[in-house]
Motif scaffolding. Sequence first.
Motif, PDB file in Angstrom:
ATOM      1  N   GLU A  94       7.182  10.786 -12.265  1.00 58.01           N
ATOM      2  CA  GLU A  94       7.606   9.692 -13.130  1.00 58.01           C
ATOM      3  C   GLU A  94       7.822   8.406 -12.335  1.00 58.01           C
ATOM      4  OE1 GLU A  94      11.026  10.834 -15.324  1.00 58.01           O
ATOM      5  OE2 GLU A  94       9.977  12.377 -16.495  1.00 58.01           O
ATOM      6  N   THR A  95       8.042   8.532 -11.029  1.00 54.29           N
ATOM      7  CA  THR A  95       8.263   7.359 -10.183  1.00 54.29           C
ATOM      8  C   THR A  95       6.979   6.581  -9.927  1.00 54.29           C
ATOM      9  OG1 THR A  95       7.982   8.710  -8.198  1.00 54.29           O
ATOM     10  CG2 THR A  95      10.220   8.443  -9.029  1.00 54.29           C
ATOM     11  N   GLY A  96       5.830   7.172 -10.266  1.00 53.15           N
ATOM     12  CA  GLY A  96       4.547   6.535 -10.020  1.00 53.15           C
ATOM     13  C   GLY A  96       3.796   7.132  -8.852  1.00 53.15           C
ATOM     14  N   GLY A  97       4.476   7.927  -8.047  1.00 53.22           N
ATOM     15  CA  GLY A  97       3.837   8.587  -6.918  1.00 53.22           C
ATOM     16  C   GLY A  97       3.308   9.955  -7.300  1.00 53.22           C
ATOM     17  N   THR A  98       2.909  10.712  -6.294  1.00 57.58           N
ATOM     18  CA  THR A  98       2.421  12.070  -6.530  1.00 57.58           C
ATOM     19  C   THR A  98       3.142  13.037  -5.595  1.00 57.58           C
ATOM     20  OG1 THR A  98       0.638  11.865  -4.897  1.00 57.58           O
ATOM     21  CG2 THR A  98       0.124  11.244  -7.179  1.00 57.58           C
ATOM     22  N   LEU A  99       3.172  14.275  -6.014  1.00 56.78           N
ATOM     23  CA  LEU A  99       3.716  15.349  -5.186  1.00 56.78           C
ATOM     24  C   LEU A  99       2.630  16.368  -4.928  1.00 56.78           C
ATOM     25  CD1 LEU A  99       6.169  16.945  -3.944  1.00 56.78           C
ATOM     26  CD2 LEU A  99       6.290  18.110  -6.137  1.00 56.78           C
ATOM     27  N   ARG A 100       2.504  16.777  -3.654  1.00 57.32           N
ATOM     28  CA  ARG A 100       1.495  17.776  -3.309  1.00 57.32           C
ATOM     29  C   ARG A 100       2.098  18.785  -2.344  1.00 57.32           C
ATOM     30  NH1 ARG A 100      -1.873  14.583  -1.554  1.00 57.32           N
ATOM     31  NH2 ARG A 100      -3.275  14.439  -3.344  1.00 57.32           N
ATOM     32  N   VAL A 101       1.853  20.057  -2.618  1.00 53.96           N
ATOM     33  CA  VAL A 101       2.186  21.120  -1.668  1.00 53.96           C
ATOM     34  C   VAL A 101       0.950  21.350  -0.816  1.00 53.96           C
ATOM     35  CG1 VAL A 101       2.796  23.538  -1.381  1.00 53.96           C
ATOM     36  CG2 VAL A 101       3.867  22.195  -3.194  1.00 53.96           C
ATOM     37  N   GLU A 102       1.075  21.108   0.503  1.00 55.11           N
ATOM     38  CA  GLU A 102      -0.109  21.175   1.362  1.00 55.11           C
ATOM     39  C   GLU A 102      -0.507  22.623   1.622  1.00 55.11           C
ATOM     40  OE1 GLU A 102      -0.890  22.257   4.585  1.00 55.11           O
ATOM     41  OE2 GLU A 102       1.073  23.140   4.920  1.00 55.11           O
ATOM     42  N   LEU A 103      -1.807  22.832   1.631  1.00 52.62           N
ATOM     43  CA  LEU A 103      -2.363  24.145   1.978  1.00 52.62           C
ATOM     44  C   LEU A 103      -3.503  24.020   2.985  1.00 52.62           C
ATOM     45  CD1 LEU A 103      -2.500  25.775  -1.577  1.00 52.62           C
ATOM     46  CD2 LEU A 103      -0.876  26.265   0.234  1.00 52.62           C
ATOM     47  N   ASN A 104      -3.961  22.792   3.223  1.00 53.04           N
ATOM     48  CA  ASN A 104      -5.190  22.618   4.004  1.00 53.04           C
ATOM     49  C   ASN A 104      -5.001  21.835   5.298  1.00 53.04           C
ATOM     50  OD1 ASN A 104      -6.729  23.852   1.913  1.00 53.04           O
ATOM     51  ND2 ASN A 104      -6.539  21.948   0.746  1.00 53.04           N
ATOM     52  N   MET A 117       0.836  -1.201   0.000  1.00 58.39           N
ATOM     53  CA  MET A 117       0.000   0.000   0.000  1.00 58.39           C
ATOM     54  C   MET A 117       0.870   1.251   0.000  1.00 58.39           C
ATOM     55  SD  MET A 117      -2.962   1.144   2.694  1.00 58.39           S
ATOM     56  CE  MET A 117      -4.079  -0.108   2.090  1.00 58.39           C
ATOM     57  N   LYS A 118       0.408   2.261  -0.731  1.00 58.05           N
ATOM     58  CA  LYS A 118       1.162   3.507  -0.812  1.00 58.05           C
ATOM     59  C   LYS A 118       1.254   4.186   0.556  1.00 58.05           C
ATOM     60  CE  LYS A 118       0.420   4.942  -5.599  1.00 58.05           C
ATOM     61  NZ  LYS A 118      -0.047   6.048  -6.472  1.00 58.05           N
ATOM     62  N   LYS A 119       2.367   4.855   0.761  1.00 56.71           N
ATOM     63  CA  LYS A 119       2.580   5.603   1.991  1.00 56.71           C
ATOM     64  C   LYS A 119       2.565   7.100   1.690  1.00 56.71           C
ATOM     65  CE  LYS A 119       5.519   1.926   3.836  1.00 56.71           C
ATOM     66  NZ  LYS A 119       6.880   1.576   4.331  1.00 56.71           N
ATOM     67  N   ILE A 120       2.419   7.884   2.734  1.00 55.37           N
ATOM     68  CA  ILE A 120       2.477   9.345   2.614  1.00 55.37           C
ATOM     69  C   ILE A 120       3.736   9.817   3.334  1.00 55.37           C
ATOM     70  CG2 ILE A 120       1.366  11.522   3.201  1.00 55.37           C
ATOM     71  CD1 ILE A 120      -1.322  10.056   3.167  1.00 55.37           C
ATOM     72  N   PHE A 121       4.623  10.462   2.608  1.00 54.71           N
ATOM     73  CA  PHE A 121       5.850  10.989   3.181  1.00 54.71           C
ATOM     74  C   PHE A 121       5.778  12.518   3.237  1.00 54.71           C
ATOM     75  CE2 PHE A 121       7.258   6.841   1.652  1.00 54.71           C
ATOM     76  CZ  PHE A 121       8.035   6.399   2.715  1.00 54.71           C
ATOM     77  N   VAL A 122       5.900  13.063   4.430  1.00 56.74           N
ATOM     78  CA  VAL A 122       5.937  14.514   4.627  1.00 56.74           C
ATOM     79  C   VAL A 122       7.405  14.920   4.782  1.00 56.74           C
ATOM     80  CG1 VAL A 122       5.189  16.446   6.058  1.00 56.74           C
ATOM     81  CG2 VAL A 122       3.683  14.446   5.752  1.00 56.74           C
ATOM     82  N   LEU A 123       7.895  15.815   3.935  1.00 54.74           N
ATOM     83  CA  LEU A 123       9.315  16.151   3.909  1.00 54.74           C
ATOM     84  C   LEU A 123       9.620  17.412   4.700  1.00 54.74           C
ATOM     85  CD1 LEU A 123      10.343  15.424   0.203  1.00 54.74           C
ATOM     86  CD2 LEU A 123       9.986  13.845   2.109  1.00 54.74           C
ATOM     87  N   ALA A 134      12.697  10.454  -4.747  1.00 56.59           N
ATOM     88  CA  ALA A 134      13.344   9.292  -4.137  1.00 56.59           C
ATOM     89  C   ALA A 134      12.381   8.367  -3.401  1.00 56.59           C
ATOM     90  CB  ALA A 134      14.436   9.764  -3.168  1.00 56.59           C
ATOM     91  N   PHE A 135      11.074   8.607  -3.528  1.00 55.15           N
ATOM     92  CA  PHE A 135      10.127   7.836  -2.724  1.00 55.15           C
ATOM     93  C   PHE A 135       9.236   6.930  -3.569  1.00 55.15           C
ATOM     94  CE2 PHE A 135      11.450  11.416  -0.194  1.00 55.15           C
ATOM     95  CZ  PHE A 135      11.657  10.844   1.046  1.00 55.15           C
ATOM     96  N   GLU A 136       9.710   6.583  -4.746  1.00 56.26           N
ATOM     97  CA  GLU A 136       9.076   5.601  -5.630  1.00 56.26           C
ATOM     98  C   GLU A 136       7.615   5.935  -5.878  1.00 56.26           C
ATOM     99  OE1 GLU A 136      10.053   1.970  -3.577  1.00 56.26           O
ATOM    100  OE2 GLU A 136      12.089   1.943  -4.420  1.00 56.26           O
ATOM    101  N   GLU A 137       6.715   4.929  -5.667  1.00 54.02           N
ATOM    102  CA  GLU A 137       5.301   5.135  -6.024  1.00 54.02           C
ATOM    103  C   GLU A 137       4.490   5.783  -4.903  1.00 54.02           C
ATOM    104  OE1 GLU A 137       5.425   1.316  -3.780  1.00 54.02           O
ATOM    105  OE2 GLU A 137       6.665   2.312  -5.291  1.00 54.02           O
ATOM    106  N   ASN A 138       5.133   6.211  -3.834  1.00 55.85           N
ATOM    107  CA  ASN A 138       4.417   6.782  -2.700  1.00 55.85           C
ATOM    108  C   ASN A 138       4.113   8.270  -2.907  1.00 55.85           C
ATOM    109  OD1 ASN A 138       4.566   4.379  -0.829  1.00 55.85           O
ATOM    110  ND2 ASN A 138       6.743   4.694  -1.234  1.00 55.85           N
ATOM    111  N   ASP A 139       3.240   8.808  -2.047  1.00 50.51           N
ATOM    112  CA  ASP A 139       2.850  10.217  -2.137  1.00 50.51           C
ATOM    113  C   ASP A 139       3.790  11.070  -1.296  1.00 50.51           C
ATOM    114  OD1 ASP A 139       0.728   9.480  -3.727  1.00 50.51           O
ATOM    115  OD2 ASP A 139      -0.693   9.365  -2.057  1.00 50.51           O
ATOM    116  N   VAL A 140       4.226  12.183  -1.879  1.00 52.37           N
ATOM    117  CA  VAL A 140       5.155  13.096  -1.208  1.00 52.37           C
ATOM    118  C   VAL A 140       4.432  14.396  -0.913  1.00 52.37           C
ATOM    119  CG1 VAL A 140       7.315  14.384  -1.419  1.00 52.37           C
ATOM    120  CG2 VAL A 140       7.151  12.070  -2.354  1.00 52.37           C
ATOM    121  N   ILE A 141       4.505  14.823   0.353  1.00 54.24           N
ATOM    122  CA  ILE A 141       3.861  16.066   0.779  1.00 54.24           C
ATOM    123  C   ILE A 141       4.935  17.069   1.178  1.00 54.24           C
ATOM    124  CG2 ILE A 141       2.238  17.131   2.380  1.00 54.24           C
ATOM    125  CD1 ILE A 141       0.970  15.053   0.527  1.00 54.24           C
ATOM    126  N   ILE A 142       4.850  18.269   0.622  1.00 57.82           N
ATOM    127  CA  ILE A 142       5.740  19.360   1.017  1.00 57.82           C
ATOM    128  C   ILE A 142       4.895  20.419   1.717  1.00 57.82           C
ATOM    129  CG2 ILE A 142       7.328  21.150   0.240  1.00 57.82           C
ATOM    130  CD1 ILE A 142       8.054  19.445  -2.112  1.00 57.82           C
TER     131      ILE A 142
END
Length: 445
Positions: free
Chosen positions: A74-84, A1-7, A21-29
Amino acid sequence: MKKIFVLDTNVLLHDPNAIFAFEENDVIIPAVVLEEIDSKKRNADEIGRNARGVSRSLDALRTIGHLHDGVQLETGGTLRVELNHRSFARVQEMFGEITNDNRILAVALNYKLEEEEKHSDRSVILVSKDVLVRVKADVLGVQTEDYLSDRAAEPNEMYTGYTTIKVHPSVIDDFYNHRYLSVQALQLQQGYSFYPNEFVILKDEMGSAKSALLKVNADANRLEPLFLSNEPVWGIAARNAQQRMALELLLNDDIPLVTITGKAGTGKTLLALAASLSKVEDEQKYKKLLIARPVVPMGKDIGYLPGEKDEKLRPWMQPIYDNLEYLFDTKKAGDIDKILMGMGSIQVEALTYIRGRSIPGQFIIIDEAQNLSRHEVKTIVSRVGEGSKIVLVGDPDQIDHPYLDSISNGLTHVVEHFKQEGISGHITLEKGERSKLAQLAADLL
């Protein structure tokens, strides 16, 4: 299952490519991370360069879609800048003050609570190189990790440049009779893989004092005797086996890249200087000796010390001058400056002034190389021109750079990435030779 990484900000300032660098997982900035990166982008050092690199990557991703909605990587994951996810209430109960670190913690905590409300099994992980941020996250019940993808190796797996093997005494006899051993034969017997220019200490498995010191050749197919005798070099004689190994690498013209690591007082810089003076002054194999060390943090202005460049550099370069004074056996203050001025073939510089240069036909020593990042060490080693030799010296356990550690620094990366190359050699010095007090300080403190 995909994970959520907060950087955390320090992850991106340490590695601007961490987003990918976090493959198919979701990255939150978190939005506050963008603010902190923006405040660093005008810096003239490595941190500023990385901040600008992150900015360019985010700008390129912005063309794909809205960052606050999330864009596909391109890694299969997503990148999101949090606002909420800015609610600070729960973190404020624990830590009170609204700091940038606590705002980042709040983002991770709010994502975690949101996943729990949805009865989701997705993990929310805060990634930070700040130990205290990780501790505070743990207090809040947020899973946390250090950023490890840039580590060259695990601490207990670091390449030391030599190995000790217990063998039947007949193997040692064969070496002394034939002056070489086949790597393949020893590998079949020991199940050990050898690297080019690695040193091997053979000891009698029967318990006698019989032993042999060998070196793997550049093609990693033969173990041969050391090329050099244990004669002093510029008045410096090896006091232990590892120092002898270091001199073997330093004085071998066929090995243009040498790395030496070890604790304070093990003789790293002194051995490198003695070997370089022998090569430059006695043999004239190289036309000049260039000695440099980073002004930590590298790339910063030297400061507001009075005087010209050389006067400003002197406090930073003093450890090198101390070793030169010992080698030249100077008696009075200022004598070493007169000697160096008269010789003209020895240049002491800060690494700030090496960038952009091409350095052919020189013996180059980079002291305190553990304070270099991967990018910086690449910049420096790529300056080495035809006919030059470069020696990187440092103690990975003495890091002054805020975003480096004993595993992720540039010196460690060179050691690990070049250990399979026949043009390089490495040795880890372990025994302190400065004094009994210095050895005890290195071990106990």
